[in-house]
Design an enzyme around this catalytic site. Structure first.
Site, PDB file in Angstrom:
ATOM      1  N   ASP A   1       0.816  -1.216   0.000  1.00 22.34           N
ATOM      2  CA  ASP A   1       0.000   0.000   0.000  1.00 22.34           C
ATOM      3  C   ASP A   1       0.847   1.263   0.000  1.00 22.34           C
ATOM      4  O   ASP A   1       2.073   1.204   0.142  1.00 22.34           O
ATOM      5  CB  ASP A   1      -0.963  -0.005   1.205  1.00 22.34           C
ATOM      6  CG  ASP A   1      -0.307  -0.526   2.480  1.00 22.34           C
ATOM      7  OD1 ASP A   1       0.933  -0.507   2.567  1.00 22.34           O
ATOM      8  OD2 ASP A   1      -1.033  -0.939   3.394  1.00 22.34           O
TER       9      ASP A   1
ATOM     10  N   ASP B   1      -7.396  -3.820  14.483  1.00 23.04           N
ATOM     11  CA  ASP B   1      -8.772  -4.077  14.024  1.00 23.04           C
ATOM     12  C   ASP B   1      -8.817  -5.200  12.972  1.00 23.04           C
ATOM     13  O   ASP B   1      -9.831  -5.391  12.316  1.00 23.04           O
ATOM     14  CB  ASP B   1      -9.405  -2.792  13.462  1.00 23.04           C
ATOM     15  CG  ASP B   1      -8.666  -2.250  12.242  1.00 23.04           C
ATOM     16  OD1 ASP B   1      -7.654  -2.864  11.826  1.00 23.04           O
ATOM     17  OD2 ASP B   1      -9.094  -1.215  11.690  1.00 23.04           O
TER      18      ASP B   1
ATOM     19  N   HIS C   1      -7.154  -5.478  10.166  1.00 22.22           N
ATOM     20  CA  HIS C   1      -6.958  -5.156   8.744  1.00 22.22           C
ATOM     21  C   HIS C   1      -5.652  -5.740   8.224  1.00 22.22           C
ATOM     22  O   HIS C   1      -4.686  -5.871   8.969  1.00 22.22           O
ATOM     23  CB  HIS C   1      -7.041  -3.646   8.480  1.00 22.22           C
ATOM     24  CG  HIS C   1      -5.913  -2.834   9.034  1.00 22.22           C
ATOM     25  ND1 HIS C   1      -6.103  -1.641   9.692  1.00 22.22           N
ATOM     26  CD2 HIS C   1      -4.567  -3.020   9.027  1.00 22.22           C
ATOM     27  CE1 HIS C   1      -4.933  -1.143  10.043  1.00 22.22           C
ATOM     28  NE2 HIS C   1      -3.981  -1.959   9.650  1.00 22.22           N
TER      29      HIS C   1
ATOM     30  N   GLU D   1      -9.658  -2.198   5.486  1.00 26.30           N
ATOM     31  CA  GLU D   1     -10.272  -1.885   6.771  1.00 26.30           C
ATOM     32  C   GLU D   1     -11.498  -2.763   7.015  1.00 26.30           C
ATOM     33  O   GLU D   1     -11.998  -3.402   6.080  1.00 26.30           O
ATOM     34  CB  GLU D   1     -10.716  -0.407   6.751  1.00 26.30           C
ATOM     35  CG  GLU D   1      -9.601   0.577   6.447  1.00 26.30           C
ATOM     36  CD  GLU D   1      -8.654   0.775   7.627  1.00 26.30           C
ATOM     37  OE1 GLU D   1      -8.481  -0.142   8.439  1.00 26.30           O
ATOM     38  OE2 GLU D   1      -8.096   1.877   7.719  1.00 26.30           O
TER      39      GLU D   1
END
Ligand code: PGA
Length: 276
Positions: free
Chosen positions: A72, A141, A143, A148
């Protein structure tokens, strides 16, 4: 799925680097046969990169015939900004090894047309023969890359708007000012990583323990995108003790009992060098 549980984050870094070393050397890459490696940024893989540089300096590994694809990049951050993933990768790995810059692929978050940039990235992966080993980290979380919670589990490389949790988690890199954190990123999709022939996920620290529990002990769920890798034929998760805090004792015991098997995965033939 394999889960390798090690004592500390340092051991995770070392184990992961040895695994990458062995996979590349066993593959025996050459001019007609490049090893295609997917790479993450973040705090977790730093130790692995340090070890890989060390192995390279000792002559144990060459990246001459390795192509890399990064997971990314932020949108709109200059390439030479210290928090850009371009900057991170060059400074923490590429400038220390013998990789040909032409073989490095990092999404351009400043491209005129971001959608075309994402499509070209996917095409490049395909043209290179697909990713052999995708290394990733996860967020608290769950990801993977910037996929996400709620991201499609068959998503491809695309523009993503970052969740508030991620903006807050990353504010520490932007003078603790959440308003300075780029709001968008380009990221490979869960489907892009799923296409790799093998996926290695690094998880360290108590703050990732709930995500690891969701990844391993509960079902596949798009709110915990890393859980998708339960359905990948070759996923290996490497974690430290702290990251196991939310797992059942039974789960931890089961995977720890496999340590003798896991150890063999990084030992080179007749080589003490690769002992963990
Ligand atoms: P970290 O980030 O390695 O800095 O914890 C991982 C991620 O958010 O994907």
């Amino acid at each position: 799925m394999r889960l390798v549980i090690l004592d500390s984050s340092d051991k995770v870094a070392e184990w992961a680097a040895k695994y990458v070393l062995k996979r590349i050397n066993d593959f025996n890459p050459g001019p007609d046969k490049y090893f295609v490696l997917g790479l993450p940024t973040g705090g977790t893989p730093l130790g692995m990169y340090k070890k890989l540089i060390e192995f390279h300096k000792k002559g144990l590994i060459s990246f001459k015939y390795v192509k890399t694809f990064n997971m990314d990049e932020y949108v709109g951050l200059p390439r030479d900004h210290p928090e850009s993933y371009h900057y991170y990768m060059w400074n923490n790995l590429f400038k220390h090894i013998d990789i040909d810059p032409q073989n490095v692929h990092i999404l351009n978050g400043n491209a005129k047309n971001l959608e075309v940039e994402c499509e070209l990235f996917e095409e490049n992966i395909k043209k290179s023969g697909g990713v052999e080993l995708f290394v990733g980290g996860i967020g608290p979380d769950g990801h993977i890359a910037f996929n996400e919670p709620g991201s499609s589990l068959v998503s491809r490389t695309r523009v993503k708007t970052l969740a508030q949790d991620t903006l807050e988690a990353n504010a520490r890199f932007f003078d603790n000012d959440v308003s300075k954190v780029p709001k968008q990123a380009l990221t490979v999709g869960v489907g892009t990583v799923m296409d790799a022939r093998e996926v290695m996920v690094l998880i360290t620290g108590a703050h990732k323990s709930f995500a690891l529990y969701k990844a391993i002990e509960e079902g596949v769920n798009h709110m915990w995108t890393v859980s998708a890798f339960q359905q990948h034929p070759r996923t290996i998760m490497i974690c430290d003790e702290d990251a196991t805090l939310e797992l059942r004792v039974k789960t931890v015991k089961y995977f720890k009992a496999l340590y003798a098997v896991h150890k063999k995965l990084i030992v080179g033939e007749g080589s003490q060098q690769n002992e963990p």
